[in-house]
Scaffold this motif. Structure first.
Motif, PDB file in Angstrom:
ATOM      1  N   MET A 219       0.824  -1.203   0.000  1.00 37.00           N
ATOM      2  CA  MET A 219       0.000   0.000   0.000  1.00 37.00           C
ATOM      3  C   MET A 219       0.861   1.258   0.000  1.00 37.00           C
ATOM      4  O   MET A 219       0.493   2.276  -0.582  1.00 37.00           O
ATOM      5  CB  MET A 219      -0.951   0.013   1.209  1.00 37.00           C
ATOM      6  N   LEU A 220       2.020   1.197   0.659  1.00 40.21           N
ATOM      7  CA  LEU A 220       2.942   2.340   0.618  1.00 40.21           C
ATOM      8  C   LEU A 220       3.367   2.603  -0.826  1.00 40.21           C
ATOM      9  O   LEU A 220       3.359   3.748  -1.304  1.00 40.21           O
ATOM     10  CB  LEU A 220       4.163   2.042   1.500  1.00 40.21           C
ATOM     11  N   THR A 221       3.704   1.534  -1.534  1.00 40.71           N
ATOM     12  CA  THR A 221       4.112   1.670  -2.931  1.00 40.71           C
ATOM     13  C   THR A 221       2.965   2.198  -3.787  1.00 40.71           C
ATOM     14  O   THR A 221       3.151   3.072  -4.637  1.00 40.71           O
ATOM     15  CB  THR A 221       4.571   0.298  -3.455  1.00 40.71           C
ATOM     16  N   VAL A 222       1.774   1.663  -3.541  1.00 46.01           N
ATOM     17  CA  VAL A 222       0.607   2.115  -4.294  1.00 46.01           C
ATOM     18  C   VAL A 222       0.367   3.599  -4.057  1.00 46.01           C
ATOM     19  O   VAL A 222       0.100   4.362  -4.992  1.00 46.01           O
ATOM     20  CB  VAL A 222      -0.639   1.301  -3.882  1.00 46.01           C
ATOM     21  N   ALA A 223       0.504   4.024  -2.794  1.00 45.78           N
ATOM     22  CA  ALA A 223       0.257   5.431  -2.481  1.00 45.78           C
ATOM     23  C   ALA A 223       1.231   6.328  -3.247  1.00 45.78           C
ATOM     24  O   ALA A 223       0.844   7.383  -3.772  1.00 45.78           O
ATOM     25  CB  ALA A 223       0.385   5.661  -0.978  1.00 45.78           C
ATOM     26  N   ILE A 224       2.495   5.881  -3.338  1.00 45.63           N
ATOM     27  CA  ILE A 224       3.466   6.686  -4.075  1.00 45.63           C
ATOM     28  C   ILE A 224       3.082   6.732  -5.553  1.00 45.63           C
ATOM     29  O   ILE A 224       3.127   7.796  -6.191  1.00 45.63           O
ATOM     30  CB  ILE A 224       4.890   6.124  -3.871  1.00 45.63           C
ATOM     31  N   LEU A 225       2.653   5.586  -6.102  1.00 46.41           N
ATOM     32  CA  LEU A 225       2.223   5.572  -7.510  1.00 46.41           C
ATOM     33  C   LEU A 225       1.032   6.504  -7.729  1.00 46.41           C
ATOM     34  O   LEU A 225       0.954   7.196  -8.745  1.00 46.41           O
ATOM     35  CB  LEU A 225       1.837   4.154  -7.931  1.00 46.41           C
ATOM     36  N   VAL A 226       0.091   6.521  -6.772  1.00 46.24           N
ATOM     37  CA  VAL A 226      -1.068   7.415  -6.901  1.00 46.24           C
ATOM     38  C   VAL A 226      -0.594   8.858  -6.981  1.00 46.24           C
ATOM     39  O   VAL A 226      -1.067   9.640  -7.810  1.00 46.24           O
ATOM     40  CB  VAL A 226      -2.035   7.227  -5.704  1.00 46.24           C
ATOM     41  N   LEU A 227       0.385   9.206  -6.136  1.00 47.40           N
ATOM     42  CA  LEU A 227       0.847  10.600  -6.100  1.00 47.40           C
ATOM     43  C   LEU A 227       1.600  10.973  -7.367  1.00 47.40           C
ATOM     44  O   LEU A 227       1.723  12.154  -7.689  1.00 47.40           O
ATOM     45  CB  LEU A 227       1.743  10.830  -4.886  1.00 47.40           C
ATOM     46  N   VAL A 228       2.149   9.998  -8.078  1.00 49.10           N
ATOM     47  CA  VAL A 228       2.849  10.309  -9.327  1.00 49.10           C
ATOM     48  C   VAL A 228       1.860  10.324 -10.499  1.00 49.10           C
ATOM     49  O   VAL A 228       1.880  11.223 -11.337  1.00 49.10           O
ATOM     50  CB  VAL A 228       3.973   9.284  -9.601  1.00 49.10           C
ATOM     51  N   ALA A 229       0.977   9.333 -10.533  1.00 49.86           N
ATOM     52  CA  ALA A 229       0.159   9.134 -11.733  1.00 49.86           C
ATOM     53  C   ALA A 229      -1.057  10.048 -11.768  1.00 49.86           C
ATOM     54  O   ALA A 229      -1.346  10.670 -12.797  1.00 49.86           O
ATOM     55  CB  ALA A 229      -0.277   7.672 -11.815  1.00 49.86           C
ATOM     56  N   LEU A 230      -1.782  10.149 -10.665  1.00 47.61           N
ATOM     57  CA  LEU A 230      -3.060  10.864 -10.720  1.00 47.61           C
ATOM     58  C   LEU A 230      -2.932  12.355 -11.021  1.00 47.61           C
ATOM     59  O   LEU A 230      -3.762  12.890 -11.753  1.00 47.61           O
ATOM     60  CB  LEU A 230      -3.865  10.620  -9.442  1.00 47.61           C
ATOM     61  N   PRO A 231      -1.908  13.051 -10.486  1.00 49.10           N
ATOM     62  CA  PRO A 231      -1.805  14.473 -10.845  1.00 49.10           C
ATOM     63  C   PRO A 231      -1.637  14.684 -12.345  1.00 49.10           C
ATOM     64  O   PRO A 231      -2.121  15.688 -12.881  1.00 49.10           O
ATOM     65  CB  PRO A 231      -0.567  14.951 -10.092  1.00 49.10           C
ATOM     66  N   VAL A 232      -0.971  13.756 -13.018  1.00 43.91           N
ATOM     67  CA  VAL A 232      -0.783  13.914 -14.463  1.00 43.91           C
ATOM     68  C   VAL A 232      -2.128  13.777 -15.174  1.00 43.91           C
ATOM     69  O   VAL A 232      -2.440  14.535 -16.107  1.00 43.91           O
ATOM     70  CB  VAL A 232       0.243  12.891 -14.988  1.00 43.91           C
ATOM     71  N   LEU A 233      -2.963  12.826 -14.717  1.00 42.98           N
ATOM     72  CA  LEU A 233      -4.300  12.707 -15.292  1.00 42.98           C
ATOM     73  C   LEU A 233      -5.105  13.978 -15.019  1.00 42.98           C
ATOM     74  O   LEU A 233      -5.763  14.510 -15.906  1.00 42.98           O
ATOM     75  CB  LEU A 233      -5.030  11.493 -14.690  1.00 42.98           C
ATOM     76  N   THR A 234      -5.032  14.456 -13.769  1.00 45.78           N
ATOM     77  CA  THR A 234      -5.755  15.683 -13.432  1.00 45.78           C
ATOM     78  C   THR A 234      -5.306  16.820 -14.344  1.00 45.78           C
ATOM     79  O   THR A 234      -6.137  17.568 -14.866  1.00 45.78           O
ATOM     80  CB  THR A 234      -5.508  16.053 -11.960  1.00 45.78           C
ATOM     81  N   GLY A 235      -3.982  16.937 -14.554  1.00 48.67           N
ATOM     82  CA  GLY A 235      -3.473  17.979 -15.443  1.00 48.67           C
ATOM     83  C   GLY A 235      -4.043  17.838 -16.848  1.00 48.67           C
ATOM     84  O   GLY A 235      -4.514  18.807 -17.447  1.00 48.67           O
ATOM     85  N   ALA A 236      -4.034  16.603 -17.370  1.00 51.58           N
ATOM     86  CA  ALA A 236      -4.558  16.377 -18.720  1.00 51.58           C
ATOM     87  C   ALA A 236      -6.044  16.725 -18.775  1.00 51.58           C
ATOM     88  O   ALA A 236      -6.531  17.302 -19.759  1.00 51.58           O
ATOM     89  CB  ALA A 236      -4.330  14.929 -19.138  1.00 51.58           C
ATOM     90  N   GLN A 237      -6.775  16.377 -17.705  1.00 48.41           N
ATOM     91  CA  GLN A 237      -8.206  16.677 -17.699  1.00 48.41           C
ATOM     92  C   GLN A 237      -8.451  18.182 -17.614  1.00 48.41           C
ATOM     93  O   GLN A 237      -9.393  18.695 -18.221  1.00 48.41           O
ATOM     94  CB  GLN A 237      -8.870  15.963 -16.521  1.00 48.41           C
ATOM     95  N   VAL A 238      -7.580  18.888 -16.877  1.00 48.59           N
ATOM     96  CA  VAL A 238      -7.699  20.352 -16.833  1.00 48.59           C
ATOM     97  C   VAL A 238      -7.484  20.912 -18.235  1.00 48.59           C
ATOM     98  O   VAL A 238      -8.211  21.801 -18.686  1.00 48.59           O
ATOM     99  CB  VAL A 238      -6.684  20.938 -15.831  1.00 48.59           C
TER     100      VAL A 238
END
Lengths: 200, 557
Positions: free
Chosen positions: B213-232
């Motif tokens: 879950m620690l690893t997953v959390a780090i992946l979330v923090l890397v991947a999701l902002p990029v999606l948010t940026g693309a959606q913006v």
């Protein structure tokens, strides 16, 4: 009752959860900006119509702006030093100066944008340069405004006498980390937009 | 230091009215209640997404069928995919993380309990926003309805010209809002794991689930902002006339694909790594052996996360990238099979020579090993560029990722439900019903997803609302649809099992499986402060040490 968090604190040997949380937030925001920087770099020189960066961007006022923003990172450090020594008067002075410098940056960006929109007729929908320029610089400016709101709240609270050095030093330090982050992002944005983007 | 508040009213207290109980849940900041609400909301969306899939299968049962209109079909696969990824996978897995992480590391709650509640409600609100598109998507144009651009919403399909009305806007905002929820939860996980461990719980003594879950959390923090940026960017395109993804104005549709898949591929690992975590907890307990190769498992986890950030363009082989880029992304995709294979061998190594008990959680875990291996192997086939050119966007791909995400993640979630239900509710789920659920699900999943590989190889493209007779697709589509009732029966049986067991299941006691991690030390269900006294730990299996003081694990560390 059940809506109150249970009182607890981390064992002394563990890192502070506030610091870890702020580092995570900063890391996350960095990736958000990375997307916009990639888009800017991807589209440099791709616009065949409308104004080009070298035609409309003026480096001199931006350099003054940048100097103000970078200086504000130093003044916020000075403010924290004063806070640690419980010199509240000096703390308020340096905080106010930080806010003024940050505010000047926003003002300068506003003047730049006014000139670009009214005199140069560059808007977000003019061409790809406008699209990427306003979104990247705009999102950075938005983060500066968020930082300014936090700093201003701290200044107001300290003027009302609500700041307790022991309790709040860490919190204010974390806000200052965010402020440094906004500053560092600007260095990347500046390099992308005004150096790489304006190369002949 | 730590103060224990007065015990709060239990939600099952019969003296409390329904309104009072619901209010208690709505204002709760307790990680256990938030975790249960995450999982419950995710399972409700699971049923909705399942109904959408059922409609699609009914449409495809025979050629030239007309259960759904072409546009209705497009809306179904878009909503099914989006729901499964963002409103089922993420919340259910984050919900388990929420429930289990503090218990497993001996903490009283998450690092930021209020932020935790905020994240849950953002997710719920984002989900409602997405589904509101059925009502509000028409917008002022009176056209549209639910989003119909596919879960990866390729431009220019999402531009104003092709996506009239507000369906795409609801897609963007719903995902963005629930994404903010996931990001706050990820921050919370990292801060909790790094700062709140009980005395003696070093990083290398944490349960593997916590590592994952620690690893997953780090992946979330890397991947999701990029999606948010693309959606913006997409929002700016749609509302302010920007040209990020507008090919009419020199914008690039490929940029969307790069940004989306830079998020999208790590997202796949966000969905599957927690499943690895469940399996790594369940297999040792039911094999009565220590996990084989703990440090290697940690190293493999971190490598998978790291490599998963560099494989995204294998989703884009057909767009015509230069050969060196194709080779690079094919190579990195092959590479990711190495640490994943290590994990497979370590799980089998744990089972090897163990005294295996095939209770329902272990059955599902074993099923996971087989099904996930199958999905992983077809994934390696698809990493071969010329093979992918042939089969990209065919039903072969659909079959592949359903084996990974259904045969992998969903089976592991079922294993986790059967394993941790007694902890959360104090009662065991019915074992015979659990075995039936398992076999129905295995039959259903094989019948539905295995034939998709065949129709894909025969040339059936994905996302078509119908097909012509006489091309060999009929039989495979018919078998696929026949499998659906088995899956429905399995899910219904689980629901009945849960409802019955909540009332009259066997009382579980604190440690029904004779397990070794800290969550089994406290009562079932745990009190609101988790542990009366903060536990300590001297090895990776603290409960083993306490049960076997004559031969503690700490002797071997």
């Amino acid at each position: 009752m059940s809506s109150m968090p249970l009182a607890h604190s981390a064992p002394a040997s563990m890192p502070s959860r506030g610091k870890v949380g702020m580092i995570c937030l900063i890391g996350m925001e960095s990736w958000f900006f990375a997307g916009f920087i990639v888009a800017y770099l991807f589209y440099i020189g791709k616009s065949s119509t409308g104004p080009q960066p070298r035609d409309v961007l003026d480096l001199k006022p931006v350099l003054v702006n940048s100097a103000a923003l970078i200086a504000s990172s130093f003044t916020v450090v000075a403010a924290l030093r004063k806070l640690a020594r419980d010199e509240m008067g000096a703390f308020k002075f340096w905080m106010a100066l930080t806010i003024l410098l940050g505010g000047y940056f926003i003002y300068g960006t506003g003047v730049e944008w006014k000139g670009l929109i009214e005199d140069r007729h560059l808007t977000i929908s003019t061409n790809l340069f406008g699209t990427t320029f306003y979104s990247l610089v705009g999102f950075h400016a938005f983060h500066v405004v968020v930082g300014l709101l936090m700093l201003t709240s701290i200044l107001i609270l300290s003027m009302l006498g609500h700041i307790n050095v022991v309790r709040d030093h860490m919190r204010i330090e974390l806000v200052s980390w965010y402020w440094h982050f906004v500053d560092v992002v600007w260095i990347f944005v500046f390099t992308t937009v005004y150096i790489v983007g304006m190369r002949p | 230091m730590t103060t224990v508040p007065a015990p709060i009213h239990s939600t099952s207290d019969p003296r409390m009215g329904l309104g009072e109980r619901l209010h208690g849940w709505a204002v709760s900041v307790d990680h256990k209640r938030l975790g249960i609400m995450y999982i419950a909301a995710g399972l409700i969306f699971f049923v909705i997404a399942g109904l959408e899939a059922t409609l699609m299968r009914l449409q495809l049962i025979a050629p030239l069928n007309d259960v759904l209109t072409p546009q209705g079909f497009n809306q179904m696969f878009t909503m099914h995919g989006t729901t499964m990824v963002f409103l089922v996978g993420m919340p259910v897995l984050l919900g388990f993380g929420n429930y289990l992480i503090p218990l497993m590391i001996g903490a009283r709650d998450m690092a930021f309990p209020r932020l935790n509640a905020f994240g849950l409600w953002l997710f719920v609100f984002g989900g409602i926003l997405l589904y509101y598109s059925w009502i509000g998507g028409d917008g002022l144009y009176g056209l549209g309805g639910a989003p119909d651009t596919g879960w990866f919403a390729y431009s220019p399909l999402t531009s104003k010209a092709f996506s009239v009305g507000h369906a795409t806007d609801y897609w963007i905002l719903g995902i963005m809002v629930s994404g903010f929820g996931s990001m706050t939860t990820a921050i919370n996980f990292i801060a909790t794991i790094l700062c709140m461990r009980c005395p003696g719980m070093t990083m290398m003594r944490m349960p593997l689930f916590v590592w994952l879950m620690l690893t997953v959390a780090i992946l979330v923090l890397v991947a999701l902002p990029v999606l948010t940026g693309a959606q913006v960017m997409l929002l700016l395109d749609r509302f302010l006339g920007a040209h990020f993804f507008d090919p009419q104005q020199e914008g690039s549709v490929i940029l969307w694909q790069h940004l989306f898949w830079f998020f999208g591929h790590p997202e796949v690992y966000i969905l599957v790594l927690p499943a690895f975590g469940f399996i790594s907890e369940i297999i040792p307990v039911f094999s009565r052996k220590v996990i084989f190769g703990y440090p290697l498992m940690v190293a493999a986890t971190v490598s998978i996360a790291f490599i998963s950030l560099g494989v995204w363009a294998h989703h884009m082989f057909v767009i015509g990238m230069p050969p060196w880029l194709n080779s690079l992304f094919a190579a990195s995709t092959f590479l990711i099979a190495v640490p994943t294979g290590m994990k497979m061998f370590n799980w089998i190594g744990t089972m090897w020579g163990g005294r295996i008990r095939f209770d329902t959680p272990m059955l599902f875990a074993t099923g996971f090993l087989v099904m996930f291996l199958f999905g992983g192997l077809t994934g390696i086939m698809l990493a071969v560029v010329p093979f992918d050119w042939q089969l990209s966007d065919s039903y072969f791909v659909v079959g592949h990722f359903h084996y990974v995400l259904f045969g992998g993640t969903i089976l592991a979630v079922f294993a986790a439900i059967f394993y941790w239900f007694p902890k959360a509710f104090g009662r065991m789920l019915s074992e015979p019903m659990g075995q039936w659920t398992f076999w129905l699900l295995m039959i259903g999943l094989t019948l539905v997803f295995l034939p998709m590989h065949m129709s894909g190889i025969l040339g059936m493209p994905r996302r078509v609302y119908t097909y012509q007779p006489g091309r060999g697709f009929e039989i495979w589509n018919l078998i696929s649809t026949i499998g659906v009732p088995f899956q429905i029966a399995a899910v219904l049986l689980l629901v009945i099992n849960v409802v019955k067991s909540l009332k009259s299941g066997r009382v579980a006691g604190p440690d029904p499986w004779d397990a070794w991690t800290l969550e089994w030390e406290t009562a079932s269900p745990p009190p609101s402060e988790n542990f009366r006294k903060i536990p300590t730990c001297t090895s990776a299996r603290p409960l083993w040490d306490r049960k076997h003081p004559e031969d503690p694990d700490s002797n071997y560390e």
